[in-house]
Scaffold this active site. Structure first.
Site, mmCIF file in Angstrom:
data_model
loop_
_atom_site.group_PDB
_atom_site.id
_atom_site.type_symbol
_atom_site.label_atom_id
_atom_site.label_comp_id
_atom_site.label_asym_id
_atom_site.label_seq_id
_atom_site.Cartn_x
_atom_site.Cartn_y
_atom_site.Cartn_z
ATOM 1 N N LYS A 1 -2.463 9.249 3.577
ATOM 2 C CA LYS A 1 -2.403 7.708 3.886
ATOM 3 C C LYS A 1 -1.318 7.097 4.862
ATOM 4 C CE LYS A 1 0.097 4.538 1.701
ATOM 5 N NZ LYS A 1 0.151 3.647 3.172
ATOM 6 N N GLU B 1 11.353 13.254 3.762
ATOM 7 C CA GLU B 1 11.733 13.216 4.870
ATOM 8 C C GLU B 1 12.020 11.632 5.131
ATOM 9 O OE1 GLU B 1 12.791 15.550 6.617
ATOM 10 O OE2 GLU B 1 11.554 17.309 5.922
ATOM 11 N N CYS C 1 13.376 8.656 13.457
ATOM 12 C CA CYS C 1 14.465 8.927 12.358
ATOM 13 C C CYS C 1 15.871 9.983 12.808
ATOM 14 C CB CYS C 1 13.690 9.762 11.390
ATOM 15 S SG CYS C 1 12.947 11.398 11.859
ATOM 16 N N GLU D 1 21.083 1.863 9.066
ATOM 17 C CA GLU D 1 20.074 2.292 10.018
ATOM 18 C C GLU D 1 19.348 1.172 10.699
ATOM 19 O OE1 GLU D 1 16.360 4.174 8.452
ATOM 20 O OE2 GLU D 1 16.347 5.591 10.185
HETATM 21 P P1 NAD Z 1 8.279 3.039 4.476
HETATM 22 O O1 NAD Z 1 9.085 3.865 3.529
HETATM 23 O O2 NAD Z 1 8.412 1.208 4.561
HETATM 24 O O3 NAD Z 1 6.905 3.453 4.403
HETATM 25 C C1 NAD Z 1 6.452 4.776 4.479
HETATM 26 C C2 NAD Z 1 5.023 4.963 3.871
HETATM 27 O O4 NAD Z 1 5.213 4.861 2.492
HETATM 28 C C3 NAD Z 1 3.882 3.786 4.454
HETATM 29 O O5 NAD Z 1 2.877 4.603 4.544
HETATM 30 C C4 NAD Z 1 3.993 2.784 3.116
HETATM 31 O O6 NAD Z 1 2.744 2.420 2.985
HETATM 32 C C5 NAD Z 1 4.071 4.114 1.912
HETATM 33 N N1 NAD Z 1 4.557 3.494 0.838
HETATM 34 C C6 NAD Z 1 5.227 2.173 0.564
HETATM 35 N N2 NAD Z 1 5.379 1.910 -0.658
HETATM 36 C C7 NAD Z 1 5.275 3.039 -1.394
HETATM 37 C C8 NAD Z 1 5.377 3.536 -2.821
HETATM 38 N N3 NAD Z 1 5.985 2.868 -3.581
HETATM 39 N N4 NAD Z 1 5.132 4.970 -2.976
HETATM 40 C C9 NAD Z 1 4.475 5.533 -1.968
HETATM 41 N N5 NAD Z 1 4.322 5.124 -0.757
HETATM 42 C C10 NAD Z 1 4.839 4.055 -0.586
HETATM 43 O O7 NAD Z 1 8.867 3.615 6.001
HETATM 44 P P2 NAD Z 1 8.347 2.774 7.397
HETATM 45 O O8 NAD Z 1 9.229 1.870 7.642
HETATM 46 O O9 NAD Z 1 7.010 3.052 7.690
HETATM 47 O O10 NAD Z 1 9.273 4.081 8.473
HETATM 48 C C11 NAD Z 1 10.703 3.791 8.918
HETATM 49 C C12 NAD Z 1 11.495 4.783 7.927
HETATM 50 O O11 NAD Z 1 10.989 6.012 8.015
HETATM 51 C C13 NAD Z 1 12.894 4.831 8.529
HETATM 52 O O12 NAD Z 1 13.961 4.582 7.622
HETATM 53 C C14 NAD Z 1 12.948 6.085 9.295
HETATM 54 O O13 NAD Z 1 14.108 6.790 9.473
HETATM 55 C C15 NAD Z 1 11.967 7.009 8.262
HETATM 56 N N6 NAD Z 1 11.492 8.166 8.924
HETATM 57 C C16 NAD Z 1 12.082 9.319 8.631
HETATM 58 C C17 NAD Z 1 11.518 10.759 9.320
HETATM 59 C C18 NAD Z 1 12.166 11.971 8.860
HETATM 60 O O14 NAD Z 1 11.092 12.790 9.120
HETATM 61 N N7 NAD Z 1 13.072 11.901 8.079
HETATM 62 C C19 NAD Z 1 10.452 10.458 10.143
HETATM 63 C C20 NAD Z 1 10.172 9.077 10.610
HETATM 64 C C21 NAD Z 1 10.537 8.180 9.934
#
Ligand code: NAD
Length: 458
Positions: free
Chosen positions: A155, A228, A262, A358
């Site tokens: 997804k 992650e 991230c 962050e």
């Molecule tokens: P987000 O958590 O808002 O969304 C990530 C994904 O989760 C999207 O596909 C979203 O649709 C989905 N999602 C939303 N609600 C959900 C639920 N209840 N259950 C399951 N999935 C759900 O994150 P974002 O804003 O897309 O990304 C930014 C964040 O991601 C930052 O905090 C960044 O640091 C982190 N990030 C971490 C890594 C890592 O490897 N540690 C890598 C990239 C980004």
């Protein structure tokens, strides 16, 4: 304009409705993307479940790099050079991870018994992807999940679905139906997928806040999870570093993908002896960086990926002007697109939101420290622990400091350096489990022990 399709059971299908995908550099709609329905998500899980028993690992070839790179820039915003690099990394991860092996390990072979460790597939794996590296993060997860013998439902994030759907077309050409399924959403199907009873594992990359929700939704059926999550990486510059030499590397570590990484440097602690010099070097680099549409040549900093993130970053920017002194950068006004110039904030301290939280955008706080123990204490005083780095001309001194930092990865004189053979994961609230390498592959498997009694009398 709407030739994107979901991938369910080997078929490229339309969604129930569509969602507009917006180019963050222009705010223009670039595609009507199919929006998956709840029924389609269930169908995808069922297809993956049905495909699972017959699946054997297959490496995936990655083609059409040029088209992918331009589409990535148009939906994600990053400069074309960074999109091309993301493509190259995507290919490297697909190829490298697909070469791993899962041998049976014999842990005991004695008079009484022979004990073997087998790593078996789990079943249907759900991969939930964020919007900052829409293709690369798929490449972190897909080869390991498939190599281990699992089937998948992917997804993408709602604002960056297009490159993943194009990738789905390649999967449809290459893989047996149902082994990989891709369903988009309007941010409303993640919970359904991560709590689905037929999903055996969730591999999630995204914010810590959503990670907590994934963790609780996995509880009902004790799903395996790899998380992650967010980070607030500290970089510490010791008093013997060379400001001119380290500044460009620090800048790159903080501002890649407009800070939406991230593992980016999100707090910079600099010894007082070098503080003014490092601030001045960073400010000069920030002023020189070309901000604009990533498709244009020479652009170094693209827009924030989506409106919500842009608004969040503007909030940080406003507070940064009160909590510290902005010496370069600021908002871009009077043109479409969600642009913020690379911004350097000095004379700011822990306790300010820009330091403690962050920011996930192009604003770097630079904090003065007088003592290295104090810098280590402050760097560790965070609920996050994704990455950290130490910068010094003396490798032994830097190593001593690196060993005291609480993070999944600690770098010396570099930041953001990673690859498929190096395990990657977060400490504290930055994650759970690891990705990449053999350690990452193991997380897509069920460890099964075969313990055979040896009866010498027979
Ligand atoms: P987000 O958590 O808002 O969304 C990530 C994904 O989760 C999207 O596909 C979203 O649709 C989905 N999602 C939303 N609600 C959900 C639920 N209840 N259950 C399951 N999935 C759900 O994150 P974002 O804003 O897309 O990304 C930014 C964040 O991601 C930052 O905090 C960044 O640091 C982190 N990030 C971490 C890594 C890592 O490897 N540690 C890598 C990239 C980004």
């Amino acid at each position: 304009m709407s030739d994107y399709k979901l991938l369910i059971g080997g078929r490229l299908v339309a969604g129930d409705t569509t969602i507009p995908v917006v180019n963050p550099a222009t705010e223009a709609v670039i595609a009507d993307c199919p929006r998956g329905s709840a029924a389609q998500m269930d169908e995808a899980v069922a297809a993956a479940k049905a495909a699972f028993p017959g699946w054997a690992a297959l490496p995936i070839a990655d083609r059409r790099a040029e088209e992918f790179a331009r589409l990535l820039t148009r939906e994600q915003g990053k400069p074309l050079s960074e999109s091309t690099a993301e493509l190259a990394y995507t290919e490297a991860f697909l190829r490298s991870l697909a070469m791993l092996d899962l041998p049976v390990r014999v842990v005991e072979d004695g008079e009484q018994r022979r004990v073997e460790l087998h790593r078996r597939p789990l079943g249907v794996v759900a991969a939930i992807i964020p919007w900052n590296f829409p293709l690369l993060i798929v490449a972190f997860k897909l080869p390991l999940a498939l190599l281990a013998g699992n089937s998948m439902v992917i997804k993408p994030a709602p604002t960056t679905p297009l490159t993943t759907l194009r990738f789905g077309e390649l999967c449809a050409e290459t893989l047996p139906p149902g082994v990989v399924n891709i369903v988009t959403d309007a941010n409303d199907l993640g919970a359904r997928l991560s709590s689905h009873p037929d999903v055996r594992k969730v591999t999630f990359t995204g914010s810590t806040e959503t990670g907590r929700r994934v963790m609780s939704s996995a509880a009902a059926t004790i799903k395996r999870i790899t998380l992650e999550l967010g980070g607030n990486d500290a970089a510490i510059v010791l008093d013997d570093a060379d400001p001119k030499a380290v500044a460009p590397k620090l800048f790159a570590g903080a501002f890649m993908n407009a800070g939406q990484v991230c593992l980016a440097i999100k707090r910079l602690y600099v010894h007082e002896r070098l503080y003014d010099a490092v601030c001045a070097e960073l400010a000069a680099l920030a002023e020189a960086a070309v901000v604009g549409d990533g498709l244009l040549p020479d652009v170094r900093i693209g827009p924030l990926q989506n409106r919500a993130q842009y608004d969040k970053v503007l909030g940080f920017l406003e507070e940064a002007g009160r909590d510290g002194r902005i010496i370069a950068g600021g908002a871009v006004t009077g043109r479409p697109g969600w642009f913020v110039r690379p911004t350097i904030v000095r004379d700011i301290a822990d306790g300010a939101r820009l330091v403690d939280e962050e920011q996930f955008g192009p604003i770097l706080p630079v904090i003065k420290v007088t003592d290295i123990d104090d810098a280590v204490r402050r760097a560790n005083a965070s609920p996050y622990g994704l990455g950290a780095s130490v910068w010094s001309s003396n490798a032994d001194r830097a190593y001593g400091v690196a060993c005291r930092l609480e993070a999944g990865t600690v770098w010396i004189n570099t930041h953001l350096d990673f690859g498929p053979t190096i395990p990657f994961g977060g400490a504290k609230q930055s994650g759970l489990g690891v990705e990449f390498a053999e350690e990452g592959l193991a997380e897509f498997t069920q460890l099964t022990i075969i313990n055979r009694a040896i009866n010498r009398a027979n």
